[in-house]
Write a protein that holds these residues in place. Structure first.
Motif, PDB file in Angstrom:
ATOM      1  N   SER A  67      -7.022   3.392   0.913  1.00 27.44           N
ATOM      2  CA  SER A  67      -5.646   3.025   0.592  1.00 27.44           C
ATOM      3  C   SER A  67      -5.370   3.247  -0.883  1.00 27.44           C
ATOM      4  CB  SER A  67      -5.356   1.567   0.966  1.00 27.44           C
ATOM      5  OG  SER A  67      -6.120   0.716   0.165  1.00 27.44           O
ATOM      6  N   SER A  68      -4.111   3.354  -1.186  1.00 29.46           N
ATOM      7  CA  SER A  68      -3.633   3.457  -2.550  1.00 29.46           C
ATOM      8  C   SER A  68      -2.823   2.202  -2.818  1.00 29.46           C
ATOM      9  CB  SER A  68      -2.778   4.721  -2.692  1.00 29.46           C
ATOM     10  OG  SER A  68      -2.399   4.919  -4.009  1.00 29.46           O
ATOM     11  N   HIS A  69      -3.360   1.335  -3.665  1.00 27.42           N
ATOM     12  CA  HIS A  69      -2.817  -0.018  -3.864  1.00 27.42           C
ATOM     13  C   HIS A  69      -1.975  -0.156  -5.124  1.00 27.42           C
ATOM     14  CE1 HIS A  69      -5.069  -2.513  -0.997  1.00 27.42           C
ATOM     15  NE2 HIS A  69      -6.094  -1.714  -1.199  1.00 27.42           N
ATOM     16  N   LYS A 106       0.844  -1.169   0.000  1.00 20.80           N
ATOM     17  CA  LYS A 106       0.000   0.000   0.000  1.00 20.80           C
ATOM     18  C   LYS A 106       0.886   1.227   0.000  1.00 20.80           C
ATOM     19  CE  LYS A 106      -3.824  -2.213   2.292  1.00 20.80           C
ATOM     20  NZ  LYS A 106      -3.250  -3.538   2.504  1.00 20.80           N
ATOM     21  N   THR A 136     -11.468   3.307   5.978  1.00 20.10           N
ATOM     22  CA  THR A 136     -10.042   3.122   5.716  1.00 20.10           C
ATOM     23  C   THR A 136      -9.849   3.191   4.211  1.00 20.10           C
ATOM     24  OG1 THR A 136      -9.835   1.672   7.633  1.00 20.10           O
ATOM     25  CG2 THR A 136      -8.043   1.622   6.021  1.00 20.10           C
ATOM     26  N   LYS A 180      -2.260   4.116   3.495  1.00 20.24           N
ATOM     27  CA  LYS A 180      -3.419   3.533   4.165  1.00 20.24           C
ATOM     28  C   LYS A 180      -3.791   4.470   5.300  1.00 20.24           C
ATOM     29  CE  LYS A 180      -5.183  -0.571   6.423  1.00 20.24           C
ATOM     30  NZ  LYS A 180      -4.840  -1.893   6.951  1.00 20.24           N
ATOM     31  N   VAL A 185     -11.043   0.236   1.969  1.00 18.23           N
ATOM     32  CA  VAL A 185     -10.776  -1.039   2.631  1.00 18.23           C
ATOM     33  C   VAL A 185     -11.789  -1.206   3.759  1.00 18.23           C
ATOM     34  CG1 VAL A 185      -9.079  -2.392   3.890  1.00 18.23           C
ATOM     35  CG2 VAL A 185      -8.349  -0.841   2.074  1.00 18.23           C
ATOM     36  N   SER A 213     -13.002  -0.276  -5.513  1.00 20.24           N
ATOM     37  CA  SER A 213     -11.765   0.397  -5.919  1.00 20.24           C
ATOM     38  C   SER A 213     -11.977   1.148  -7.227  1.00 20.24           C
ATOM     39  CB  SER A 213     -10.618  -0.608  -6.073  1.00 20.24           C
ATOM     40  OG  SER A 213     -10.909  -1.546  -7.074  1.00 20.24           O
TER      41      SER A 213
END
Length: 106
Positions: free
Chosen positions: A82-84, A7, A80, A10, A46, A54
Motif C-alpha cells: 500500500s501507499s499510505h 491508502k 499486500t 492497496k 501490509v 514501511s
C-alpha cells in the motif's frame, strides 16, 4: 489523496515464496504533517504485523521523490502493498500523489 489517512493504493499480489523484493514508487507531497512519528507519506507491506514494514516517510512539501522498501515475501505466496498517508485516521494530514510503482526480485 487529501486530508486524514487513507491508502492511495492497496494491492494484493501473488509472489514467489521466500523471495527478496524491492518495492519502489515516486511520490510528491504538499503540506504533509504526521503527529506522532516520522512517517508521513510512505510505501508499506501490509500483513498481520501491527506495525508493517514501511519506507522512509515524506513530510512537508516535496517534489517527486523515489521511495523504496526491501522485503522478503514470506511463506504465503501473497503480499499486500500500500501507499499510505500516515497510520491512523488522525495522525496525518496533507496531500500526497504517487506514480511509477514497481516491484522487482533482488
Amino acid at each position: 489523496m487529501q486530508g486524514n489517512y487513507g491508502k492511495l493504493l492497496k494491492l494484493l499480489l501473488p509472489v514467489i515464496i521466500i523471495e527478496n523484493f524491492e518495492l519502489t514508487s515516486y511520490k510528491t507531497t504538499s503540506e504533509v504533517m504526521h503527529l506522532y512519528t516520522d512517517k508521513g507519506a510512505t510505501l508499506a507491506l501490509v500483513n498481520s504485523n501491527p506495525w508493517p514494514p514501511s519506507s522512509t516517510g515524506l513530510k512537508g512539501t516535496n517534489d517527486w521523490t523515489q521511495l523504496s522498501l526491501n522485503f522478503n515475501s514470506g511463506t504465503t505466496g501473497i503480499i499486500t502493498i500500500s501507499s499510505h498517508l500516515g497510520y491512523t485516521n488522525t495522525d496525518s494530514s496533507g496531500t500526497a500523489y504517487f506514480d511509477n510503482l514497481t516491484i522487482v526480485p533482488q
